[in-house]
Design a protein around this motif. Sequence first.
Motif, PDB file in Angstrom:
ATOM      1  N   ARG A  70      81.576 -27.244 -98.354  1.00 33.10           N
ATOM      2  CA  ARG A  70      81.940 -27.024 -96.951  1.00 33.10           C
ATOM      3  C   ARG A  70      81.958 -25.538 -96.667  1.00 33.10           C
ATOM      4  O   ARG A  70      82.411 -24.744 -97.491  1.00 33.10           O
ATOM      5  N   VAL A  71      81.451 -25.150 -95.498  1.00 32.45           N
ATOM      6  CA  VAL A  71      81.415 -23.738 -95.136  1.00 32.45           C
ATOM      7  C   VAL A  71      81.773 -23.581 -93.659  1.00 32.45           C
ATOM      8  O   VAL A  71      81.312 -24.350 -92.806  1.00 32.45           O
ATOM      9  N   ALA A  74      70.936 -22.061 -88.337  1.00 32.47           N
ATOM     10  CA  ALA A  74      69.492 -22.145 -88.562  1.00 32.47           C
ATOM     11  C   ALA A  74      68.908 -20.910 -89.240  1.00 32.47           C
ATOM     12  O   ALA A  74      68.047 -21.011 -90.106  1.00 32.47           O
ATOM     13  N   LYS A  75      69.377 -19.725 -88.872  1.00 35.92           N
ATOM     14  CA  LYS A  75      68.788 -18.485 -89.380  1.00 35.92           C
ATOM     15  C   LYS A  75      68.979 -18.297 -90.875  1.00 35.92           C
ATOM     16  O   LYS A  75      68.275 -17.500 -91.499  1.00 35.92           O
ATOM     17  N   ASP A 129      76.224 -10.157 -86.512  1.00 32.82           N
ATOM     18  CA  ASP A 129      75.130 -10.113 -87.487  1.00 32.82           C
ATOM     19  C   ASP A 129      73.889  -9.574 -86.780  1.00 32.82           C
ATOM     20  O   ASP A 129      72.916 -10.286 -86.539  1.00 32.82           O
ATOM     21  N   ALA A 130      73.937  -8.296 -86.421  1.00 26.58           N
ATOM     22  CA  ALA A 130      72.896  -7.689 -85.600  1.00 26.58           C
ATOM     23  C   ALA A 130      72.156  -6.589 -86.353  1.00 26.58           C
ATOM     24  O   ALA A 130      72.670  -6.015 -87.313  1.00 26.58           O
ATOM     25  N   LEU A 134      79.013 -18.065 -93.000  1.00 25.55           N
ATOM     26  CA  LEU A 134      77.621 -18.462 -93.184  1.00 25.55           C
ATOM     27  C   LEU A 134      76.771 -17.360 -93.803  1.00 25.55           C
ATOM     28  O   LEU A 134      75.903 -17.626 -94.636  1.00 25.55           O
ATOM     29  N   ASP A 135      77.007 -16.111 -93.408  1.00 28.42           N
ATOM     30  CA  ASP A 135      76.164 -15.028 -93.918  1.00 28.42           C
ATOM     31  C   ASP A 135      76.447 -14.711 -95.381  1.00 28.42           C
ATOM     32  O   ASP A 135      75.685 -13.965 -96.006  1.00 28.42           O
ATOM     33  N   ARG A 136      77.511 -15.298 -95.945  1.00 33.32           N
ATOM     34  CA  ARG A 136      77.838 -15.077 -97.355  1.00 33.32           C
ATOM     35  C   ARG A 136      77.645 -16.325 -98.210  1.00 33.32           C
ATOM     36  O   ARG A 136      77.851 -16.280 -99.419  1.00 33.32           O
TER      37      ARG A 136
END
Length: 299
Positions: A69-70, A99-100, A276-277, A75-77
């Motif tokens: 589970r996240v 999605a990314k 997250d840019a 998400l970026d980690r």
Amino acid sequence: MSLAPRAVIVHRRTEYEELLARHGTHGQAAFFLSSRGRSIDEMVRRHDRTRRALREVAAAVPLTWRSSRVERGDLDRFLFAPEDVIVVVGQDGLVANTAKYLHAQPVVGVDTDPGRNPGVLVRHRCTDTAALLRAATATGGRTDELTMVEAVTDDAQRLLALNEIYLGPPGHQTARYHLGPDGERDQGESQASSGVLVGTGTGATGWLRSLWLERGSTAALPAPCEERLLWFVREAWPSPATGTTRVTGELGRGQGLRLTVESDRIVVFGDGMESDALELTWGQSVRLGIAERSLRLVA
């Protein structure tokens, strides 16, 4: 021996959990809202529905599978694996946020609040989870391949998005840049505006559609699986040094739009994820186009 599939359940904090994080206790959160003429009861009900949906989805994972589970903020980690099946439990936007970070893993969207969410990407109910997980791993299982948009900078940084990518000033200033077809600088123009938006067919139900309606555009909005993008310049400003003739257009497979920065700083982010840019400065350029990668949404 191949690994058993892993169900990765993606969720986000509920509004009620956000309130508790800010105010500390249920009573303090309820008092804060009641002092402004609002009730906490509906937020608690939505929170309970989400928690119940997460329990039902987790219980539907086959016993022979692994599971994880996240939360959206992590998400970026999180390290997704090729054998994963992603189960997004929540709103349509959560699918776009996820999605990314994926590389062709199948995605199942589960709607926690039918009737409140549009259900464009979270198309299924909790009770369908077990069947959908089987379908996601079955040979010949049907998925919709949703087109994604990507930004690639001149120093090889890459950003992907399912709905749209926005390029513009980090605050409320004016961004200055040169905009034109990739590889054809003499056909572009210098502009000053509040930013540029490049969107997909999935994004055509949101921000892209808003700009499309505002402009009264005659271009047909793309379908989610169609390999076509639309782009719009927001509030372009004419001056002796900047023009407004290239403010909208389309991109097909293999076509690109290039933006070269002519001001101090421009940010590039996708699907509303400003945390997250990419950041670009004077002289840097970025190419926008259809991504090689698509989102595999289990139908």
